[in-house]
Design a protein around this motif. Structure first.
Motif, mmCIF file in Angstrom:
data_model
loop_
_atom_site.group_PDB
_atom_site.id
_atom_site.type_symbol
_atom_site.label_atom_id
_atom_site.label_comp_id
_atom_site.label_asym_id
_atom_site.label_seq_id
_atom_site.Cartn_x
_atom_site.Cartn_y
_atom_site.Cartn_z
ATOM 1 N N GLY A 233 0.808 -1.212 0.000
ATOM 2 C CA GLY A 233 0.000 0.000 0.000
ATOM 3 C C GLY A 233 0.839 1.260 0.000
ATOM 4 O O GLY A 233 0.517 2.237 -0.691
ATOM 5 N N ILE A 234 1.933 1.254 0.757
ATOM 6 C CA ILE A 234 2.793 2.436 0.811
ATOM 7 C C ILE A 234 3.400 2.717 -0.555
ATOM 8 O O ILE A 234 3.429 3.865 -1.009
ATOM 9 C CB ILE A 234 3.884 2.252 1.892
ATOM 10 C CG1 ILE A 234 3.247 2.346 3.275
ATOM 11 C CG2 ILE A 234 4.997 3.274 1.732
ATOM 12 C CD1 ILE A 234 4.163 1.950 4.411
ATOM 13 N N PHE A 235 3.888 1.685 -1.235
ATOM 14 C CA PHE A 235 4.476 1.902 -2.554
ATOM 15 C C PHE A 235 3.435 2.351 -3.577
ATOM 16 O O PHE A 235 3.735 3.162 -4.460
ATOM 17 C CB PHE A 235 5.209 0.644 -3.043
ATOM 18 C CG PHE A 235 6.598 0.534 -2.492
ATOM 19 C CD1 PHE A 235 7.607 1.332 -2.978
ATOM 20 C CD2 PHE A 235 6.883 -0.360 -1.481
ATOM 21 C CE1 PHE A 235 8.888 1.244 -2.465
ATOM 22 C CE2 PHE A 235 8.154 -0.466 -0.972
ATOM 23 C CZ PHE A 235 9.167 0.333 -1.460
ATOM 24 N N GLN A 236 2.218 1.861 -3.468
ATOM 25 C CA GLN A 236 1.173 2.297 -4.400
ATOM 26 C C GLN A 236 0.754 3.740 -4.120
ATOM 27 O O GLN A 236 0.502 4.510 -5.050
ATOM 28 C CB GLN A 236 -0.024 1.344 -4.328
ATOM 29 C CG GLN A 236 -1.045 1.569 -5.389
ATOM 30 C CD GLN A 236 -0.566 1.225 -6.791
ATOM 31 O OE1 GLN A 236 0.565 0.826 -7.019
ATOM 32 N NE2 GLN A 236 -1.453 1.388 -7.746
ATOM 33 N N ILE A 237 0.696 4.113 -2.857
ATOM 34 C CA ILE A 237 0.395 5.507 -2.511
ATOM 35 C C ILE A 237 1.521 6.424 -2.987
ATOM 36 O O ILE A 237 1.262 7.518 -3.505
ATOM 37 C CB ILE A 237 0.150 5.651 -0.992
ATOM 38 C CG1 ILE A 237 -1.181 4.973 -0.623
ATOM 39 C CG2 ILE A 237 0.150 7.107 -0.555
ATOM 40 C CD1 ILE A 237 -1.431 4.845 0.860
ATOM 41 N N LEU A 238 2.772 5.973 -2.868
ATOM 42 C CA LEU A 238 3.896 6.751 -3.391
ATOM 43 C C LEU A 238 3.787 6.932 -4.902
ATOM 44 O O LEU A 238 4.094 8.005 -5.437
ATOM 45 C CB LEU A 238 5.223 6.079 -3.040
ATOM 46 C CG LEU A 238 5.720 6.265 -1.618
ATOM 47 C CD1 LEU A 238 6.983 5.437 -1.382
ATOM 48 C CD2 LEU A 238 5.980 7.725 -1.328
ATOM 49 N N ALA A 239 3.341 5.896 -5.604
ATOM 50 C CA ALA A 239 3.139 6.012 -7.054
ATOM 51 C C ALA A 239 2.088 7.070 -7.358
ATOM 52 O O ALA A 239 2.257 7.885 -8.265
ATOM 53 C CB ALA A 239 2.726 4.659 -7.639
ATOM 54 N N GLY A 240 1.008 7.071 -6.600
ATOM 55 C CA GLY A 240 -0.037 8.078 -6.791
ATOM 56 C C GLY A 240 0.446 9.490 -6.507
ATOM 57 O O GLY A 240 0.132 10.426 -7.241
ATOM 58 N N LEU A 241 1.250 9.651 -5.455
ATOM 59 C CA LEU A 241 1.771 10.977 -5.125
ATOM 60 C C LEU A 241 2.786 11.457 -6.166
ATOM 61 O O LEU A 241 2.840 12.651 -6.482
ATOM 62 C CB LEU A 241 2.392 10.966 -3.728
ATOM 63 C CG LEU A 241 1.408 10.761 -2.580
ATOM 64 C CD1 LEU A 241 2.150 10.665 -1.246
ATOM 65 C CD2 LEU A 241 0.378 11.867 -2.550
ATOM 66 N N CYS A 242 3.565 10.538 -6.717
ATOM 67 C CA CYS A 242 4.533 10.913 -7.760
ATOM 68 C C CYS A 242 3.821 11.371 -9.029
ATOM 69 O O CYS A 242 4.208 12.370 -9.640
ATOM 70 C CB CYS A 242 5.465 9.746 -8.079
ATOM 71 S SG CYS A 242 6.760 9.506 -6.866
ATOM 72 N N VAL A 243 2.787 10.647 -9.444
ATOM 73 C CA VAL A 243 2.075 11.054 -10.660
ATOM 74 C C VAL A 243 1.344 12.372 -10.432
ATOM 75 O O VAL A 243 1.286 13.216 -11.325
ATOM 76 C CB VAL A 243 1.135 9.938 -11.179
ATOM 77 C CG1 VAL A 243 -0.063 9.748 -10.293
ATOM 78 C CG2 VAL A 243 0.681 10.229 -12.590
ATOM 79 N N MET A 244 0.830 12.592 -9.228
ATOM 80 C CA MET A 244 0.182 13.858 -8.930
ATOM 81 C C MET A 244 1.186 15.003 -8.976
ATOM 82 O O MET A 244 0.914 16.060 -9.554
ATOM 83 C CB MET A 244 -0.485 13.808 -7.551
ATOM 84 C CG MET A 244 -1.293 15.035 -7.258
ATOM 85 S SD MET A 244 -0.940 16.025 -5.790
ATOM 86 C CE MET A 244 0.454 15.427 -5.014
ATOM 87 N N SER A 245 2.355 14.791 -8.422
ATOM 88 C CA SER A 245 3.392 15.826 -8.435
ATOM 89 C C SER A 245 3.834 16.147 -9.855
ATOM 90 O O SER A 245 3.966 17.316 -10.230
ATOM 91 C CB SER A 245 4.605 15.379 -7.611
ATOM 92 O OG SER A 245 4.253 15.162 -6.286
ATOM 93 N N GLY A 246 4.060 15.118 -10.653
ATOM 94 C CA GLY A 246 4.484 15.339 -12.032
ATOM 95 C C GLY A 246 3.440 16.069 -12.850
ATOM 96 O O GLY A 246 3.754 17.015 -13.578
ATOM 97 N N ALA A 247 2.196 15.659 -12.738
ATOM 98 C CA ALA A 247 1.125 16.309 -13.504
ATOM 99 C C ALA A 247 0.888 17.737 -13.012
ATOM 100 O O ALA A 247 0.599 18.639 -13.808
ATOM 101 C CB ALA A 247 -0.162 15.489 -13.412
ATOM 102 N N ALA A 248 1.023 17.973 -11.715
ATOM 103 C CA ALA A 248 0.842 19.323 -11.185
ATOM 104 C C ALA A 248 1.957 20.254 -11.656
ATOM 105 O O ALA A 248 1.692 21.407 -12.028
ATOM 106 C CB ALA A 248 0.792 19.284 -9.658
#
Length: 160
Positions: free
Chosen positions: A99-114
């Motif tokens: 779960g932690i690694f999947q949440i990190l993936a979500g935060l990385c894609v959010m940061s990149g798109a932002a």
């Protein structure tokens, strides 16, 4: 329980496909016959001939590239860890690491798109015809799905 696991795996693979496609495809910005993504700028010429040039080396663009690559890596690692934990985790254990690694993936894609959303006008002049492409939209779509998947993994307990 088997149906729940199948649903979680389908959600995770869907997120992984969305992340991979949004990272690779040249459709982040569209302006008539021109498309731009994280890696190259393409212009359609006569007929079906495309001329593609390497994208600029702006620091913000490199950070978007890094965030998108990290999101794919974290999601792949999360899927691998899920299958490992599925067979090695004790009964009643939670899939915290997955779960932690999947949440990190979500935060990385959010940061990149932002970052791309805020800084893309530094790279391409904004005009009436310029719009976001489908790869950009897929990146934003992958963000909530990755977070939801990560939260589901954290809540999920292994049963017999």
């Amino acid at each position: 329980m088997l149906l729940l696991l199948l649903g979680i795996i389908v959600l995770h693979v869907t997120v992984l496909v969305l992340l991979f496609v949004s990272t690779v495809v040249s459709q982040w910005l569209v302006n008539g016959g021109q498309t731009a993504d994280l890696w190259q700028n393409c212009t359609s010429g006569t007929g079906a001939i495309f001329q593609c040039l390497t994208s600029s080396t702006n620091e913000w663009l490199q950070s978007v590239q890094a965030m998108m690559i990290l999101s794919v890596i974290f999601s792949v690692l999360s899927l691998f860890l899920f299958f490992c934990q599925l067979f090695t985790l004790t009964k009643g254990g939670r899939f915290y690491l997955t779960g932690i690694f999947q949440i990190l993936a979500g935060l990385c894609v959010m940061s990149g798109a932002a970052i791309f959303t805020v800084r893309h006008t530094d790279w391409h002049e904004a005009s009436e015809n310029t719009s976001y492409g489908f790869a950009y939209i897929l990146a934003w779509l992958a963000f909530p799905l990755a977070l939801a998947s990560g939260i589901i993994y954290v809540i999920l307990r292994k049963r017999e």
